[in-house]
Design a protein around this motif. Structure first.
Motif, mmCIF file in Angstrom:
data_model
loop_
_atom_site.group_PDB
_atom_site.id
_atom_site.type_symbol
_atom_site.label_atom_id
_atom_site.label_comp_id
_atom_site.label_asym_id
_atom_site.label_seq_id
_atom_site.Cartn_x
_atom_site.Cartn_y
_atom_site.Cartn_z
ATOM 1 N N SER A 101 0.837 -1.204 0.000
ATOM 2 C CA SER A 101 0.000 0.000 0.000
ATOM 3 C C SER A 101 0.871 1.253 0.000
ATOM 4 O O SER A 101 0.682 2.153 0.777
ATOM 5 C CB SER A 101 -0.914 -0.012 1.227
ATOM 6 O OG SER A 101 -0.127 -0.028 2.398
ATOM 7 N N SER A 102 1.841 1.268 -0.910
ATOM 8 C CA SER A 102 2.784 2.378 -0.928
ATOM 9 C C SER A 102 2.164 3.664 -1.469
ATOM 10 O O SER A 102 2.676 4.734 -1.223
ATOM 11 C CB SER A 102 4.023 2.010 -1.753
ATOM 12 O OG SER A 102 3.664 1.798 -3.097
ATOM 13 N N GLY A 103 1.067 3.561 -2.219
ATOM 14 C CA GLY A 103 0.429 4.754 -2.755
ATOM 15 C C GLY A 103 1.181 5.352 -3.927
ATOM 16 O O GLY A 103 1.032 6.524 -4.225
ATOM 17 N N THR A 104 1.986 4.567 -4.622
ATOM 18 C CA THR A 104 2.737 5.049 -5.776
ATOM 19 C C THR A 104 1.787 5.279 -6.939
ATOM 20 O O THR A 104 1.017 4.392 -7.306
ATOM 21 C CB THR A 104 3.809 4.032 -6.187
ATOM 22 O OG1 THR A 104 4.685 3.822 -5.084
ATOM 23 C CG2 THR A 104 4.610 4.518 -7.378
ATOM 24 N N THR A 105 1.838 6.467 -7.505
ATOM 25 C CA THR A 105 1.000 6.791 -8.657
ATOM 26 C C THR A 105 1.840 6.699 -9.921
ATOM 27 O O THR A 105 2.891 7.330 -10.024
ATOM 28 C CB THR A 105 0.422 8.214 -8.522
ATOM 29 O OG1 THR A 105 -0.351 8.280 -7.324
ATOM 30 C CG2 THR A 105 -0.460 8.567 -9.707
ATOM 31 N N VAL A 106 1.379 5.902 -10.867
ATOM 32 C CA VAL A 106 2.041 5.795 -12.163
ATOM 33 C C VAL A 106 1.374 6.814 -13.074
ATOM 34 O O VAL A 106 0.156 6.795 -13.242
ATOM 35 C CB VAL A 106 1.904 4.369 -12.739
ATOM 36 C CG1 VAL A 106 2.574 4.273 -14.100
ATOM 37 C CG2 VAL A 106 2.478 3.343 -11.772
ATOM 38 N N THR A 107 2.170 7.727 -13.631
ATOM 39 C CA THR A 107 1.624 8.822 -14.431
ATOM 40 C C THR A 107 2.028 8.690 -15.900
ATOM 41 O O THR A 107 2.992 7.996 -16.228
ATOM 42 C CB THR A 107 2.112 10.181 -13.904
ATOM 43 O OG1 THR A 107 3.542 10.207 -13.939
ATOM 44 C CG2 THR A 107 1.630 10.422 -12.489
ATOM 45 N N ALA A 108 1.298 9.385 -16.743
ATOM 46 C CA ALA A 108 1.591 9.396 -18.175
ATOM 47 C C ALA A 108 2.843 10.238 -18.421
ATOM 48 O O ALA A 108 2.911 11.382 -17.976
ATOM 49 C CB ALA A 108 0.410 9.979 -18.947
ATOM 50 N N PRO A 109 3.836 9.687 -19.124
ATOM 51 C CA PRO A 109 5.057 10.452 -19.392
ATOM 52 C C PRO A 109 4.880 11.502 -20.488
ATOM 53 O O PRO A 109 5.699 12.411 -20.624
ATOM 54 C CB PRO A 109 6.056 9.379 -19.818
ATOM 55 C CG PRO A 109 5.212 8.287 -20.393
ATOM 56 C CD PRO A 109 3.932 8.314 -19.607
ATOM 57 N N MET A 110 3.800 11.368 -21.284
ATOM 58 C CA MET A 110 3.554 12.284 -22.403
ATOM 59 C C MET A 110 2.070 12.221 -22.766
ATOM 60 O O MET A 110 1.383 11.285 -22.356
ATOM 61 C CB MET A 110 4.401 11.866 -23.607
ATOM 62 C CG MET A 110 4.052 10.491 -24.132
ATOM 63 S SD MET A 110 5.229 9.838 -25.327
ATOM 64 C CE MET A 110 6.436 9.127 -24.232
ATOM 65 N N PRO A 111 1.574 13.194 -23.514
ATOM 66 C CA PRO A 111 0.171 13.133 -23.925
ATOM 67 C C PRO A 111 -0.043 12.021 -24.945
ATOM 68 O O PRO A 111 0.860 11.693 -25.712
ATOM 69 C CB PRO A 111 -0.085 14.507 -24.549
ATOM 70 C CG PRO A 111 1.220 15.173 -24.705
ATOM 71 C CD PRO A 111 2.238 14.406 -23.944
ATOM 72 N N GLY A 112 -1.231 11.423 -24.924
ATOM 73 C CA GLY A 112 -1.540 10.370 -25.884
ATOM 74 C C GLY A 112 -2.861 9.707 -25.565
ATOM 75 O O GLY A 112 -3.664 10.228 -24.779
ATOM 76 N N ASN A 113 -3.074 8.532 -26.167
ATOM 77 C CA ASN A 113 -4.304 7.763 -25.974
ATOM 78 C C ASN A 113 -3.960 6.397 -25.401
ATOM 79 O O ASN A 113 -3.005 5.758 -25.840
ATOM 80 C CB ASN A 113 -5.049 7.580 -27.296
ATOM 81 C CG ASN A 113 -5.526 8.899 -27.857
ATOM 82 O OD1 ASN A 113 -6.097 9.709 -27.132
ATOM 83 N ND2 ASN A 113 -5.287 9.132 -29.137
ATOM 84 N N ILE A 114 -4.769 5.941 -24.458
ATOM 85 C CA ILE A 114 -4.578 4.625 -23.871
ATOM 86 C C ILE A 114 -5.164 3.598 -24.838
ATOM 87 O O ILE A 114 -6.357 3.657 -25.163
ATOM 88 C CB ILE A 114 -5.275 4.518 -22.492
ATOM 89 C CG1 ILE A 114 -4.736 5.570 -21.524
ATOM 90 C CG2 ILE A 114 -5.129 3.104 -21.925
ATOM 91 C CD1 ILE A 114 -3.264 5.445 -21.202
ATOM 92 N N ILE A 115 -4.333 2.660 -25.320
ATOM 93 C CA ILE A 115 -4.849 1.659 -26.260
ATOM 94 C C ILE A 115 -5.088 0.307 -25.593
ATOM 95 O O ILE A 115 -5.770 -0.538 -26.161
ATOM 96 C CB ILE A 115 -3.964 1.524 -27.515
ATOM 97 C CG1 ILE A 115 -2.539 1.107 -27.167
ATOM 98 C CG2 ILE A 115 -3.972 2.808 -28.301
ATOM 99 C CD1 ILE A 115 -1.693 0.790 -28.394
#
Length: 122
Positions: free
Chosen positions: A52-66
């Motif tokens: 339960s570390s609460g690590t948020t994985v963020t988008a490195p650049m703008p784009g679309n999730i495929i």
């Protein structure tokens, strides 16, 4: 004691460093290993649970999730592909930075994201 902030793989750690003179160093070396271990164990803080570390994985650049390859509650290993982000006609695999359990998936297939948007929370 001096306090420092150290960043490793975009994770910030706060550490304290104590400067000692040569005489203190030699006297610490001559202590029995058990005594030194007891002293260091009493000074350490308990480790936070990794699940339960609460690590948020963020988008490195703008784009679309495929594609989204994980669900909430799923255990993941460091380096495992969590989702795929299409940006500038290239598919970018977004991987887990550490072992943990997915607590929340904040995007879905087809979603448009900006750089820095939250994708998955471990």
């Amino acid at each position: 004691m001096k306090a420092y902030e150290i960043t490793v793989n975009d994770k910030v750690y706060q550490v304290s460093v104590e400067e000692i003179d040569a005489a203190s160093f030699k006297s610490n070396q001559q202590q029995s290993p058990a005594a030194a271990q007891d002293k260091s164990a009493s000074q350490q803080k308990p480790a936070a649970p990794t699940a339960s570390s609460g690590t948020t994985v963020t988008a490195p650049m703008p784009g679309n999730i495929i594609s989204v390859n994980v669900q909430a509650g799923e255990a993941v290993k460091a380096g495992q592909v969590l989702c795929v982000l299409e940006a500038m006609k290239m598919e970018n695999e977004i991987v887990a930075p550490e072992d943990g359990t997915v607590s929340e998936v904040t995007v879905s297939k087809g979603a448009s994201v900006e750089a820095g948007d939250s994708l998955i929370i471990l």
